[in-house]
Design a protein around this motif. Structure first.
Motif, PDB file in Angstrom:
ATOM      1  N   GLU A   1      -1.476  -5.250  -7.256  1.00 47.99           N
ATOM      2  CA  GLU A   1      -2.679  -6.068  -7.370  1.00 47.99           C
ATOM      3  C   GLU A   1      -3.157  -6.564  -6.002  1.00 47.99           C
ATOM      4  N   VAL A   2      -2.202  -6.873  -5.120  1.00 50.70           N
ATOM      5  CA  VAL A   2      -2.521  -7.434  -3.809  1.00 50.70           C
ATOM      6  C   VAL A   2      -3.070  -6.376  -2.859  1.00 50.70           C
ATOM      7  N   ASN A   3      -2.502  -5.177  -2.890  1.00 50.60           N
ATOM      8  CA  ASN A   3      -2.844  -4.153  -1.904  1.00 50.60           C
ATOM      9  C   ASN A   3      -3.902  -3.154  -2.368  1.00 50.60           C
ATOM     10  N   LEU A   4      -3.873  -2.790  -3.645  1.00 54.16           N
ATOM     11  CA  LEU A   4      -4.886  -1.855  -4.142  1.00 54.16           C
ATOM     12  C   LEU A   4      -6.162  -2.570  -4.575  1.00 54.16           C
ATOM     13  N   ARG A   5      -6.009  -3.816  -4.980  1.00 53.57           N
ATOM     14  CA  ARG A   5      -7.135  -4.667  -5.353  1.00 53.57           C
ATOM     15  C   ARG A   5      -8.070  -3.946  -6.337  1.00 53.57           C
ATOM     16  N   SER A   6      -9.353  -3.838  -6.019  1.00 52.18           N
ATOM     17  CA  SER A   6     -10.314  -3.273  -6.976  1.00 52.18           C
ATOM     18  C   SER A   6     -10.132  -1.772  -7.191  1.00 52.18           C
ATOM     19  N   LEU A   7      -9.306  -1.130  -6.377  1.00 53.17           N
ATOM     20  CA  LEU A   7      -9.088   0.315  -6.514  1.00 53.17           C
ATOM     21  C   LEU A   7      -7.803   0.651  -7.263  1.00 53.17           C
ATOM     22  N   GLN A   8      -7.122  -0.352  -7.833  1.00 50.86           N
ATOM     23  CA  GLN A   8      -5.814  -0.052  -8.410  1.00 50.86           C
ATOM     24  C   GLN A   8      -5.879   0.937  -9.559  1.00 50.86           C
ATOM     25  N   VAL A   9      -6.964   0.938 -10.331  1.00 47.81           N
ATOM     26  CA  VAL A   9      -7.063   1.884 -11.443  1.00 47.81           C
ATOM     27  C   VAL A   9      -7.048   3.325 -10.929  1.00 47.81           C
ATOM     28  N   MET A  10      -7.570   3.555  -9.734  1.00 47.58           N
ATOM     29  CA  MET A  10      -7.623   4.910  -9.187  1.00 47.58           C
ATOM     30  C   MET A  10      -6.238   5.450  -8.867  1.00 47.58           C
ATOM     31  N   GLY A  11      -5.279   4.546  -8.671  1.00 44.10           N
ATOM     32  CA  GLY A  11      -3.917   4.982  -8.410  1.00 44.10           C
ATOM     33  C   GLY A  11      -3.329   5.781  -9.548  1.00 44.10           C
ATOM     34  N   LEU A  12      -3.853   5.591 -10.754  1.00 45.33           N
ATOM     35  CA  LEU A  12      -3.315   6.298 -11.918  1.00 45.33           C
ATOM     36  C   LEU A  12      -3.714   7.769 -11.947  1.00 45.33           C
ATOM     37  N   TYR A  13      -4.601   8.189 -11.069  1.00 46.87           N
ATOM     38  CA  TYR A  13      -4.867   9.622 -10.957  1.00 46.87           C
ATOM     39  C   TYR A  13      -3.688  10.338 -10.307  1.00 46.87           C
TER      40      TYR A  13
ATOM     41  N   ASP B   1       4.625  -9.864 -14.765  1.00 44.57           N
ATOM     42  CA  ASP B   1       5.042 -10.367 -13.457  1.00 44.57           C
ATOM     43  C   ASP B   1       6.156  -9.510 -12.861  1.00 44.57           C
ATOM     44  N   TYR B   2       6.381  -9.721 -11.568  1.00 46.27           N
ATOM     45  CA  TYR B   2       7.437  -9.013 -10.849  1.00 46.27           C
ATOM     46  C   TYR B   2       8.641  -9.959 -10.719  1.00 46.27           C
ATOM     47  N   LEU B   3       9.385  -9.873  -9.642  1.00 47.06           N
ATOM     48  CA  LEU B   3      10.584 -10.701  -9.518  1.00 47.06           C
ATOM     49  C   LEU B   3      10.243 -12.146  -9.177  1.00 47.06           C
ATOM     50  N   THR B   4       9.528 -12.341  -8.074  1.00 52.44           N
ATOM     51  CA  THR B   4       9.129 -13.702  -7.691  1.00 52.44           C
ATOM     52  C   THR B   4       7.634 -13.788  -7.427  1.00 52.44           C
ATOM     53  N   THR B   5       6.894 -12.735  -7.740  1.00 57.22           N
ATOM     54  CA  THR B   5       5.446 -12.744  -7.558  1.00 57.22           C
ATOM     55  C   THR B   5       4.759 -12.443  -8.893  1.00 57.22           C
ATOM     56  N   ILE B   6       3.501 -12.857  -8.982  1.00 55.04           N
ATOM     57  CA  ILE B   6       2.759 -12.786 -10.233  1.00 55.04           C
ATOM     58  C   ILE B   6       1.960 -11.494 -10.313  1.00 55.04           C
ATOM     59  N   GLY B   7       2.011 -10.847 -11.476  1.00 51.09           N
ATOM     60  CA  GLY B   7       1.174  -9.687 -11.740  1.00 51.09           C
ATOM     61  C   GLY B   7      -0.041 -10.103 -12.547  1.00 51.09           C
ATOM     62  N   GLN B   8      -0.917  -9.150 -12.833  1.00 47.20           N
ATOM     63  CA  GLN B   8      -2.082  -9.507 -13.640  1.00 47.20           C
ATOM     64  C   GLN B   8      -1.706  -9.509 -15.120  1.00 47.20           C
ATOM     65  N   GLU B   9      -2.565 -10.083 -15.921  1.00 51.44           N
ATOM     66  CA  GLU B   9      -2.301 -10.198 -17.358  1.00 51.44           C
ATOM     67  C   GLU B   9      -2.161  -8.816 -17.998  1.00 51.44           C
ATOM     68  N   PRO B  10      -1.225  -8.666 -18.946  1.00 50.11           N
ATOM     69  CA  PRO B  10      -1.062  -7.367 -19.611  1.00 50.11           C
ATOM     70  C   PRO B  10      -2.358  -6.837 -20.221  1.00 50.11           C
ATOM     71  N   THR B  11      -3.176  -7.735 -20.755  1.00 49.93           N
ATOM     72  CA  THR B  11      -4.436  -7.285 -21.361  1.00 49.93           C
ATOM     73  C   THR B  11      -5.332  -6.610 -20.319  1.00 49.93           C
ATOM     74  N   ALA B  12      -5.270  -7.076 -19.072  1.00 50.18           N
ATOM     75  CA  ALA B  12      -6.054  -6.461 -18.006  1.00 50.18           C
ATOM     76  C   ALA B  12      -5.543  -5.053 -17.713  1.00 50.18           C
ATOM     77  N   ASP B  13      -4.217  -4.882 -17.733  1.00 54.09           N
ATOM     78  CA  ASP B  13      -3.639  -3.551 -17.532  1.00 54.09           C
ATOM     79  C   ASP B  13      -4.024  -2.621 -18.675  1.00 54.09           C
ATOM     80  N   TRP B  14      -3.935  -3.121 -19.899  1.00 52.92           N
ATOM     81  CA  TRP B  14      -4.308  -2.287 -21.045  1.00 52.92           C
ATOM     82  C   TRP B  14      -5.772  -1.846 -20.938  1.00 52.92           C
ATOM     83  N   GLY B  15      -6.634  -2.803 -20.581  1.00 52.82           N
ATOM     84  CA  GLY B  15      -8.058  -2.502 -20.465  1.00 52.82           C
ATOM     85  C   GLY B  15      -8.332  -1.505 -19.350  1.00 52.82           C
ATOM     86  N   MET B  16      -7.614  -1.645 -18.240  1.00 54.93           N
ATOM     87  CA  MET B  16      -7.763  -0.733 -17.109  1.00 54.93           C
ATOM     88  C   MET B  16      -7.432   0.693 -17.525  1.00 54.93           C
TER      89      MET B  16
END
Length: 327
Positions: A278-290, A299-314
């Protein structure tokens, strides 16, 4: 001269192993070629995984209190980052996390603990939770508990742990710049022990820690040599209070090229976009799935991820499909 990326992808799908120079050219290609590179990487990804996306969820069962001095890690002995520090979660909490994993549509549940290596008592604690999880879900279980000897690896495998994660993190040449309390070879030994026990070996990298582009290629090639089944691609989060705070070596386009390079070098393997997505790919993270076919959800170990619903929607917006497991 512009590389014919589709032709290279076709050759890879026919069994060709890209050279060090070709892998390097992917990372160093001009941004104008990024879409062509991703399209070519997708052809390889599609051959092995179609449009399926695997979701993984992490539970941090022991936080901080680690004697290692890994420069990227907020849980290390040299870190001054303000994180929660606690000893092992109860068996009940670990099992509860597995049910949360299913609710988040994850197919793999990752049980992670900080520290150099687990004791026999800690291995038994994890096994107790694993046995209950396997009785009540179809989750695949991955453990990441530090260095692993042959005895402990066999016990985990016999208990039904599907996969063991131990990242190489960076290239052999760059390793001494990242950590002094253990070696690159120590990490390789643990991946080999996990594989020899019958567990699926999971090992990956953290990009953005001062490695050169060529060293990034060396990481990908080393993972191919180890025959890692699952390859987490992390992108450094320069956490305040860690030795690597303030580093800004990456941008979203570079991250996408690194993912594509990893797919070209390890065509049939599960490539997972992991910490720092989320921090490094930002608005382009969906393109990584290609290029990648797997992500962490939540969430990760000590840092926060985006909401699961956002991942599902992506994933849905891309026209891809989540590969779920069931209770």
């Amino acid at each position: 001269m512009t590389t014919d990326w589709r032709l290279l992808a076709q050759q890879v799908m026919e069994g060709y192993e890209v050279t060090e120079e070709e892998a390097l050219s992917i990372i160093q290609a001009p941004d104008e070629e990024m879409l062509d590179i991703l399209q070519a990487a997708f052809l390889i990804r599609q051959k092995y995984y179609g449009k399926k996306v695997k979701l993984n969820m992490i539970i941090n069962t022991k936080s901080g209190l680690c004697p290692e001095d890994c420069g990227y890690c907020s849980q290390s002995i040299v870190s001054e980052a303000p994180i929660d520090k606690y000893a092992w979660l109860t068996k009940e909490k670990i099992v509860e996390g597995a049910r949360e994993s299913v609710q988040r549509k994850a197919g793999t549940y990752c049980i992670v603990a900080s520290g150099r290596r687990p004791t026999s008592k800690e291995i038994d604690h994890v096994i107790s939770a694993v046995e209950e999880i396997r009785e009540t879900t179809d989750l695949k279980i991955c453990c990441c508990l530090g260095f692993l000897n042959e005895e402990h690896a066999k016990k985990l495998a016999d208990a039904g742990v599907h996969r063991y994660n131990h990242n190489l993190n960076t290239s052999e040449q760059n390793y001494e710049n990242i950590c002094s309390t253990h070696t690159y070879d120590d990490r390789v030994d643990t991946v080999v022990n996990a594989k020899n026990s019958g567990m699926s070996p999971c090992s990956g990298a953290i990009f953005g820690m001062g490695e050169s582009d060529l060293e990034a290629v060396h990481i990908a090639k080393s993972l191919r040599e180890l025959d890692a089944d699952s390859i987490p691609c992390n992108f450094l989060i320069p956490i305040d209070g860690t030795p690597l705070e303030g580093r800004t070596d990456l941008n979203p386009r570079k991250c996408l090229k690194l993912l594509a390079m990893m797919r070209f070098v390890n065509p049939s393997k599960e490539i997972r976009i992991s910490g720092g997505r989320e921090v490094n790919l930002r608005s382009l993270q969906v393109m990584g799935l290609y290029a990648a076919n797997s992500i962490f959800v939540g969430d990760y170990l000590t840092t926060i991820g985006q909401e699961p619903t956002a991942d599902w929607g992506m994933i849905e917006d891309l026209g891809f499909e989540i590969e779920e497991c069931a209770l």
